[in-house]
Enzyme design. Structure first.
Site, PDB file in Angstrom:
ATOM      1  N   ILE A   1      -5.059  -0.929   4.565  1.00 14.94           N
ATOM      2  CA  ILE A   1      -4.728  -0.481   3.220  1.00 14.94           C
ATOM      3  C   ILE A   1      -3.278  -0.026   3.178  1.00 14.94           C
ATOM      4  CG2 ILE A   1      -5.356   1.116   1.366  1.00 14.94           C
ATOM      5  CD1 ILE A   1      -8.037   1.487   2.855  1.00 14.94           C
ATOM      6  N   CYS A   2      -2.595  -0.463   2.163  1.00  7.71           N
ATOM      7  CA  CYS A   2      -1.222   0.003   1.969  1.00  7.71           C
ATOM      8  C   CYS A   2      -1.242   1.096   0.900  1.00  7.71           C
ATOM      9  CB  CYS A   2      -0.329  -1.146   1.523  1.00  7.71           C
ATOM     10  SG  CYS A   2       1.364  -0.644   1.228  1.00  7.71           S
ATOM     11  N   LEU A   3      -1.236   2.311   1.377  1.00  9.99           N
ATOM     12  CA  LEU A   3      -1.302   3.443   0.453  1.00  9.99           C
ATOM     13  C   LEU A   3      -0.398   4.547   0.991  1.00  9.99           C
ATOM     14  CD1 LEU A   3      -2.622   4.696  -2.048  1.00  9.99           C
ATOM     15  CD2 LEU A   3      -4.479   5.481  -0.596  1.00  9.99           C
TER      16      LEU A   3
END
Lengths: 337, 187
Positions: free
Chosen positions: B122-124
């Site tokens: 996840i790119c968060l």
């Protein structure tokens, strides 16, 4: 006003039959109503003061004069309009409730009150003498009038305030009477004439009131200096939910300003910890965790601002807006837990 | 560990020299003794909070197996979104220096999303540089849940999903296709 007149017609018989139980309740609420009436009276007073100044007749001398038979006599013509409500004492409660709320709700609300005050004087001076003749014609405008009469009955056993109020109303009515010749006041009379049918007309009556009111009487604004103290304080009510949101510790973390345990390591905060406020945002944590954060990136977990690098005050004043915005967001995330 | 110094001393430090040279005072910056009990205490508290309130919000998590450092979380797709009715599994691995460092969070269920790659990464930002030790498992899961319906199209891991985002029909179809393909693979 509309609802008043609608309710006014059908209720009385029913209300009168189930009187005894209701009377108690009425008496209990008499105090409250007196309070409301006081408010209306104050409102009236200042209104009439304004009116008298603006009126061409310039009858200032009598504006606050004590009631005299002569004054009452001038009101005679109004009598017949009000008598319909004489027998309907007990639904006064209902009417009054809706009526008393009008100043805050509807623009014409003040006028409704105005109307009732005027009519009240007329009918009270005449007592029950004016009998059945025009009870139907009073349909629209008698509602407020009923209210006041109802209050009269209650106040008699509560306190002596009524006389005062009655006298005041008389005086006011006298003013009103004299003002009728003024170009903007005729609508006051019109509704009485046209209100004989009841609800449909009373609606139009309300409409017709508006232009008159737009002249010199309007509802109280919250910041109005002349607003009677006894009116319910709207701003106070509106601010009720706010104390929750208010920041105690000078920042959005303020509400959690005294957590029992460190939000980072969940250890109990001791006395030293609780007196330790490392960041202006109000995010508290124990000294261990604070020290550890200082050794790493040195930013406050609450606001992500670097800890204590600069004098805090300047930073806050410069970044105030964005700082609080961002805080509020992260704060809400935390507070859900 | 260390002796607690009182806050007055700390304040003095900060006012006397503008930047308290913490690193020079403690020349050995990072070898923190691993205090697993403190971390597990915090994780247990998070677990409690999550069990108390997480279910209402459509997120839940529970330790996976014996270790409290590995959790399995679930996120329900938000109502009215492309992910409505779907339930995604995630794995959370908490480092020993949690919460000073963020946990590693991955989708275990295949998720078609601009900010999730084919491996479930996840790119968060809050899982990387925007991490704060004030975040917890619940806020992470809620953040990911809202990421589902509000992708960051600027930096997509799945550029196809990012390109398809505006085509609601096809996007939804792809979401479902990948979701059920993943489920079939699992079972």
């Amino acid at each position: 006003m509309v609802s008043d007149s609608i309710a006014a017609m059908p209720i009385p018989s029913a209300a009168n039959t189930k009187n005894p139980g209701k009377k108690k309740r009425t008496n209990r609420s008499a105090k409250l109503k007196q309070c409301k009436i006081d408010a209306r009276r104050e409102q009236w007073l200042s209104q009439s003061a304004v009116k008298n100044k603006g009126c061409k007749d310039g009858v200032d001398d009598d504006s606050h004069a004590p009631p005299s038979p002569a004054v009452k006599h001038t009101n005679r013509p109004l009598e017949p309009l009000n008598t319909g409500g004489r027998a309907e004492e007990d639904d006064g409660l209902i009417h009054h409730d809706s009526d008393s709320e009008s100043p805050t709700n509807c623009p014409a609300g003040v006028l409704c009150g105005t109307d009732s005050g005027t009519n009240f004087t007329g009918s009270s001076s005449s007592g029950g003498s004016s009998s059945s003749s025009t009870s139907s014609s009073s349909g629209g405008c008698c509602s407020g009038n009923i209210t006041e009469e109802e209050d009269e009955g209650d106040d008699d056993d509560d306190d002596g305030c009524l006389d005062d109020w009655e006298a005041m109303a008389d005086a006011l009515a006298a003013d009103d009477k004299r003002e009728n010749p003024c170009p903007d006041s005729p609508p006051v009379i019109l509704p009485c004439e046209g209100s004989n049918v009841g609800s449909p007309n009373s609606k139009s009556e309300g409409v017709r009131f508006v232009p008159w009111g737009s002249g010199n009487s309007r509802a109280w604004r919250a910041d109005d200096a002349f607003r009677p103290q006894s009116l319910p304080n709207l701003s106070k009510q509106l601010s009720m939910p706010n104390p929750d949101r208010r920041c105690v510790g000078g920042g959005p973390w303020g509400r959690a300003s005294m957590p029992s345990s460190c939000p980072i390591c969940c250890e109990d905060l001791d006395l030293t910890d609780t007196s330790f406020l490392p960041c202006l945002c109000g995010f508290r944590l124990c000294l261990f965790c604070h020290k550890r954060i200082l050794e790493e990136d040195g930013r406050c977990p609450g606001c992500r601002k670097p800890y204590e690098c600069e004098p805090v005050e300047t930073e806050a004043s410069v970044l105030g807006g964005s700082l609080t915005l961002r805080l509020a967001r992260s704060c809400s995330m935390i507070e859900r837990s | 560990m260390e002796v607690r110094y009182n806050p007055a001393a700390a304040a003095d430090n900060s006012s006397d020299h503008l930047r308290p040279p913490a690193s020079s005072k403690h020349p050995l910056p990072s070898p923190h003794p691993v205090d697993t009990s403190a971390v597990s205490k915090r994780l247990q508290k998070e677990l409690m909070a999550l069990m108390m309130s997480g279910g209402d919000l459509g997120v839940s998590a529970f330790p996976d197996g014996e270790s409290i450092f590995t959790w399995i979380g679930t996120i329900e797709g938000g109502k009215g979104t492309q992910y409505e009715g779907l339930s995604y599994k995630l794995s959370l691995r908490f480092p020993l220096d949690y919460p000073f460092k963020p946990p590693q969070v991955k989708f275990e269920t295949m998720c078609f999303h601009p900010n999730v790659d084919q491996f479930g990464n996840i790119c968060l930002d809050i899982l990387q540089d925007k991490w704060s030790s004030a975040y917890d498992c619940r806020t992470i899961l809620l953040s990911i849940q809202s990421l589902l319906e509000e992708p960051n199209l600027e930096s997509p891991l799945n550029s196809y999903a990012a390109a398809l985002w505006n085509d609601k029909e096809d996007y939804r179809r792809m979401v479902h296709k990948q979701y059920f393909a993943g489920e079939a693979l699992e079972s």
